[in-house]
Design an enzyme around this catalytic site. Structure first.
Site, PDB file in Angstrom:
ATOM      1  N   CYS A  81     -85.688 -66.706 104.982  1.00 48.85           N
ATOM      2  CA  CYS A  81     -87.165 -66.298 105.188  1.00 48.85           C
ATOM      3  C   CYS A  81     -87.972 -67.246 105.954  1.00 48.85           C
ATOM      4  CB  CYS A  81     -87.700 -65.917 104.101  1.00 48.85           C
ATOM      5  SG  CYS A  81     -88.360 -67.160 102.943  1.00 48.85           S
ATOM      6  N   TYR A  86     -36.181 -77.829  79.935  1.00 44.75           N
ATOM      7  CA  TYR A  86     -35.850 -79.215  79.946  1.00 44.75           C
ATOM      8  C   TYR A  86     -36.187 -79.662  78.620  1.00 44.75           C
ATOM      9  CZ  TYR A  86     -34.845 -80.867  84.697  1.00 44.75           C
ATOM     10  OH  TYR A  86     -34.108 -81.250  85.771  1.00 44.75           O
ATOM     11  N   CYS A 111     -88.775 -63.452 100.166  1.00 46.61           N
ATOM     12  CA  CYS A 111     -87.530 -63.688 100.668  1.00 46.61           C
ATOM     13  C   CYS A 111     -86.331 -62.660 100.659  1.00 46.61           C
ATOM     14  CB  CYS A 111     -86.884 -64.990 100.119  1.00 46.61           C
ATOM     15  SG  CYS A 111     -85.320 -65.515 100.790  1.00 46.61           S
ATOM     16  N   LYS A 152     -52.680 -87.438  82.849  1.00 48.25           N
ATOM     17  CA  LYS A 152     -52.696 -86.246  83.887  1.00 48.25           C
ATOM     18  C   LYS A 152     -52.989 -86.823  85.207  1.00 48.25           C
ATOM     19  CE  LYS A 152     -52.540 -82.356  81.020  1.00 48.25           C
ATOM     20  NZ  LYS A 152     -53.647 -81.389  81.611  1.00 48.25           N
ATOM     21  N   CYS A 190     -85.919 -71.970  97.578  1.00 49.14           N
ATOM     22  CA  CYS A 190     -87.029 -71.202  98.537  1.00 49.14           C
ATOM     23  C   CYS A 190     -88.157 -70.955  97.811  1.00 49.14           C
ATOM     24  CB  CYS A 190     -86.260 -69.846  98.899  1.00 49.14           C
ATOM     25  SG  CYS A 190     -87.316 -68.619  99.742  1.00 49.14           S
ATOM     26  N   CYS A 198     -86.433 -72.203 104.133  1.00 44.22           N
ATOM     27  CA  CYS A 198     -85.340 -71.337 103.725  1.00 44.22           C
ATOM     28  C   CYS A 198     -84.361 -70.743 105.043  1.00 44.22           C
ATOM     29  CB  CYS A 198     -86.042 -70.209 102.674  1.00 44.22           C
ATOM     30  SG  CYS A 198     -84.791 -69.095 102.468  1.00 44.22           S
ATOM     31  N   GLU A 234     -41.782 -89.655  80.662  1.00 41.46           N
ATOM     32  CA  GLU A 234     -41.262 -88.701  81.145  1.00 41.46           C
ATOM     33  C   GLU A 234     -42.301 -87.758  81.926  1.00 41.46           C
ATOM     34  OE1 GLU A 234     -40.420 -86.728  77.365  1.00 41.46           O
ATOM     35  OE2 GLU A 234     -39.498 -88.557  76.453  1.00 41.46           O
TER      36      GLU A 234
HETATM   37  S1  IVH Z   1     -43.838 -84.139  73.775  1.00 48.47           S
HETATM   38  C1  IVH Z   1     -45.233 -84.498  69.467  1.00 48.47           C
HETATM   39  N1  IVH Z   1     -42.903 -84.187  76.059  1.00 48.47           N
HETATM   40  O1  IVH Z   1     -47.116 -80.703  76.901  1.00 48.47           O
HETATM   41  C2  IVH Z   1     -44.680 -84.188  71.176  1.00 48.47           C
HETATM   42  N2  IVH Z   1     -44.353 -82.779  75.913  1.00 48.47           N
HETATM   43  O2  IVH Z   1     -49.814 -81.278  76.285  1.00 48.47           O
HETATM   44  C3  IVH Z   1     -45.161 -83.021  71.569  1.00 48.47           C
HETATM   45  N3  IVH Z   1     -44.957 -81.164  77.812  1.00 48.47           N
HETATM   46  O3  IVH Z   1     -47.169 -78.917  74.234  1.00 48.47           O
HETATM   47  C4  IVH Z   1     -44.839 -82.797  73.077  1.00 48.47           C
HETATM   48  N4  IVH Z   1     -43.343 -82.245  79.268  1.00 48.47           N
HETATM   49  O4  IVH Z   1     -45.545 -78.081  76.190  1.00 48.47           O
HETATM   50  C5  IVH Z   1     -43.614 -83.601  75.587  1.00 48.47           C
HETATM   51  N5  IVH Z   1     -41.663 -84.611  78.257  1.00 48.47           N
HETATM   52  C6  IVH Z   1     -42.602 -83.937  77.470  1.00 48.47           C
HETATM   53  C7  IVH Z   1     -43.288 -82.867  78.018  1.00 48.47           C
HETATM   54  C8  IVH Z   1     -44.281 -82.212  76.891  1.00 48.47           C
HETATM   55  C9  IVH Z   1     -44.279 -81.265  78.998  1.00 48.47           C
HETATM   56  C10 IVH Z   1     -45.909 -80.246  77.240  1.00 48.47           C
HETATM   57  C11 IVH Z   1     -45.679 -79.347  75.896  1.00 48.47           C
HETATM   58  C12 IVH Z   1     -46.670 -79.997  75.124  1.00 48.47           C
HETATM   59  C13 IVH Z   1     -47.640 -80.287  76.049  1.00 48.47           C
HETATM   60  C14 IVH Z   1     -48.804 -81.006  75.550  1.00 48.47           C
END
Ligand code: IVH
Length: 683
Positions: A425, A237, A445, A328, A439, A422, A127
């Site tokens: 100076c 969501y 300076c 990430k 420097c 530098c 997701e």
């Molecule tokens: S699952 C035990 N699903 O990311 C599972 N978190 O870094 C808990 N987040 O606190 C989270 N999209 O605020 C989950 N598709 C997603 C997410 C999601 C964003 C955020 C959420 C969580 C944080 C953790």
């Protein structure tokens, strides 16, 4: 945009940055404990904020966030006027992966953990990771009755009034047979369009625009006035559930999401169910390519084991499940043209090359300058004036030149050479152990003098109002001052005679200078401008030594033994006080009546003195007996039942009636992590 602090942090090696984090975290925890639990802070709020900000930048820079870091908690612990919201089932966080390799490692760990029980191929729910805040919605018999933020996982804030303003959050589930209880968890965020519209409205009203959608979502969720939130148009969501009673949502996570969607809850249409690691890695790449075309910001991809029985076998760590990870994305890179490189001389003489860029938007912020750290970095980049470069905001805050786009013109352009002298100076530059060129004329300076005097009067130091950039330049240029101590000998007539000054401003400045003598000794230590010593270190040093004279006498070993002071810092402090010019300057400052003494304190060993605790549920790492022992050792009392006199209830998994009682009586509920924090740091 890029402050000296940013420069300083970017110039650190990864190892140095991590060491600073390890020193800062316990220090900040201690200060925060003194402030909250004892009401007797030993540093100013400003000093705390600065140290905290520094920690944030260091964490962004390294991606190293200790589980006990105050950045994970501050703002998370309920502090507002919103009522508390207790999560019946703790809301966990996710572990992060910053590379594909770490995602591969995650999948390997699943096999390792499950051994023979692992399926040949794991099925995953993949997701988008929305960049917002998590929210729990409680539906009782199909009706939305309450909503709460995550807070510290156990205790959040009640934001029912805000949740009701989110259009995509249904007030009633779409079913003829509503379940007794359904807790829905998901992310609250701003779609980019809603964010832009809202900021346009704010600017039209003369209000400060929000920096980014995430900040805006956080600010909106904690609004007290629902009308304000309604106008702003948050989105939601769903991605998980909490306690569920009276409905079967399926045996897989993906089935749950489908069931939630059927009940009328919004679920991200980009969520996918995929077989095996390869498919997951491909999805990470493809979503990354589409990322900038999505209607909202995402900062990564969440990968969850889909089969709920497998999830259960894997279980959870204290803060995050074993069965999921958040990949990430690296922050976005944007091309722009390098106009030139300038070389700045810092307070300690360090020369920092700075890229002057064609202004460009990076992640919603205009960037026109970016640090190039040092000579090594300049060489690595092989920058040439007129080159197209890729800029990114490291940790989404500090702009950084990532690399040069090697176009046809690059070879013809002239490489930028690091100066040997530098730029301010003309003195020769010296290279020490590190890549830093300095420097060699600290006393003559003009750039160093200028920076040193500015620093001396800065807010973090002696806070001399009116001693700005231009004035310092003027005072130095007219020969009225050469060093900070000269400020105290300035005369009204000579100041009033300066261009653009006048009698009144001159009087004000002199008054501000005189007031600076009242500043506490730790501010004087900051003002000295010792390399490596900022506000928090100065406070720690004065707490330990009580004054500048004992500090002057301290050996490097004694200094390094102070909590939060490393070898490098100790050496810098020693070198500073061994410099006869600095000793002279100290004598002058003392002569002018600045504070050289404070009060030394010994560290408290009973941080929980006088507090009473009740334990309930299973604490994830300590266990009840150990927790009890530690609380008592720290001066606290552990009681069997909750009353109005109880100071804290520590709640773990499956907490029972004591938790209900605590909520009823309004006794604060904390989790194990918070307990450890109050005990004074890491487990
Ligand atoms: S699952 C035990 N699903 O990311 C599972 N978190 O870094 C808990 N987040 O606190 C989270 N999209 O605020 C989950 N598709 C997603 C997410 C999601 C964003 C955020 C959420 C969580 C944080 C953790």
């Amino acid at each position: 945009m890029s402050t000296p602090l940013h420069h300083e942090i970017l110039a650190l090696s990864d190892e140095q940055a991590r060491a600073q984090i390890d020193a800062l975290v316990p220090e900040l925890l201690e200060h925060s404990r003194r402030y909250h639990a004892e009401g007797t802070p030993t540093i100013t709020d400003q000093a705390y904020d600065e140290a905290f900000h520094r920690l944030e930048l260091l964490e962004q820079r390294t991606g190293y966030v200790r589980p006990d870091s105050p950045t994970l908690r501050v703002g998370a612990d309920p502090v507002s006027e919103l009522p508390p919201f207790v999560h019946a089932k703790p809301m966990l966080s996710l572990r992060n992966a910053f590379s594909e390799g770490e995602v591969v490692e995650f999948e390997t760990s699943l096999h390792r953990f499950l051994a023979d029980e692992a399926p040949p191929l794991f099925r995953f729910s993949v997701e988008p990771k929305l960049d917002g805040l998590s929210l729990e919605l409680v539906y009782e018999r199909g009706l939305l009755t309450r909503a709460g933020t995550r807070g510290n996982g156990t205790l959040g804030e009640d934001v029912t009034h805000i949740a009701r303003t989110i259009r995509s959050v249904p007030a009633r589930l779409r079913t003829d047979d509503p379940p007794a209880l359904l807790e829905v968890r998901g992310e609250v965020f701003f779609a980019l369009q809603a964010f832009t519209d809202m900021n346009a409205r704010r600017e039209a009203r003369g209000e400060e625009p929000f920096k980014n959608p995430r900040n805006a979502a956080a600010g909106t969720l904690r609004q007290l006035d629902p009308a304000v939130a309604a106008e702003r148009r948050l989105s939601f969501y769903a991605y998980d559930v909490g306690v569920v009673e009276g409905i079967e949502l399926g045996a897989r996570h993906s089935e749950r999401l489908a069931a939630l969607s059927a009940l009328g809850l919004p679920v991200d249409p980009e969520a996918r169910t995929l077989e095996g690691l390869e498919a997951v890695l491909r999805r990470i790449v493809s979503l990354g390519e589409q990322r900038h075309r999505l209607p909202h910001e995402i900062d990564g991809v969440v990968i969850k084991v889909d089969d709920l029985s497998v999830q259960r076998s894997l279980g959870s760590l204290s803060r995050a499940p074993r069965w999921a990870i958040a990949y990430k994305y690296p922050p976005p890179e944007v091309p722009t043209v390098l106009r030139e490189v300038s070389f700045q001389v810092g307070r300690t003489g360090a020369i920092t090359p700075v890229a002057e860029l064609e202004p460009v938007q990076v992640g919603g912020v205009t960037v026109s300058r970016a640090t190039l750290h040092n000579a090594d970095e300049l060489r690595r980049l092989d920058l040439r004036t007129g080159d197209t470069v890729l800029v990114r905001r490291a940790g989404d805050v500090i702009p950084k030149v990532e690399r040069v786009v090697l176009d046809e013109g690059h070879e013809e352009r002239v490489p930028i050479v690091f100066p040997e002298h530098c730029p301010a100076c003309g003195a020769p530059l010296a290279r020490e152990d590190s890549a830093v060129a300095r420097c060699t004329a600290p006393l003559s300076c003009p750039a160093q003098r200028h920076a040193a005097i500015r620093h001396f009067g800065s807010r973090a130091a002696l806070d001399i109002d009116g001693l700005g950039e231009k004035l310092v330049e003027q005072l130095l240029g007219e020969g009225l001052i050469r060093r900070p101590s000269d400020l105290y000998a300035l005369k009204l007539e000579e100041l009033a005679a300066l261009d653009r000054m006048g009698q009144r401003s001159a009087e004000n400045l002199l008054a501000a200078i005189a007031r600076s003598k009242e500043q506490p000794v730790e501010r004087v230590v900051v003002a000295l401008g010792i390399r490596e010593v900022g506000e928090s270190t100065a406070a720690v040093l004065m707490e330990r030594f009580g004054g500048i004279d004992p500090l002057l006498q301290a050996s490097a070993e004694e200094l390094a033994a102070v909590h939060g002071v490393g070898d490098k810092m100790a050496a810098a402090i020693r070198a500073f006080f061994d410099d006869p010019h600095q000793v002279d300057e100290l004598a002058r400052l003392r002569g002018h009546g600045l504070r050289f003494e404070g009060t030394a304190r010994s560290a408290t060993v009973t941080p929980l003195e006088g507090l009473s605790f009740v334990l309930t549920g299973t604490l994830p790492t300590l266990g009840r007996a150990e927790a009890k022992k530690r609380i008592q050792a720290a001066g606290g009392a552990v009681k069997g039942s909750v009353s109005k006199k109880t100071d804290f209830v520590v709640a773990g998994d499956d907490a029972g009636s004591k938790l209900d009682r605590a909520v009823e009586l309004g006794v604060p509920v904390i989790d194990e992590a918070e307990l450890l924090r109050r005990l004074g740091g890491s487990p």
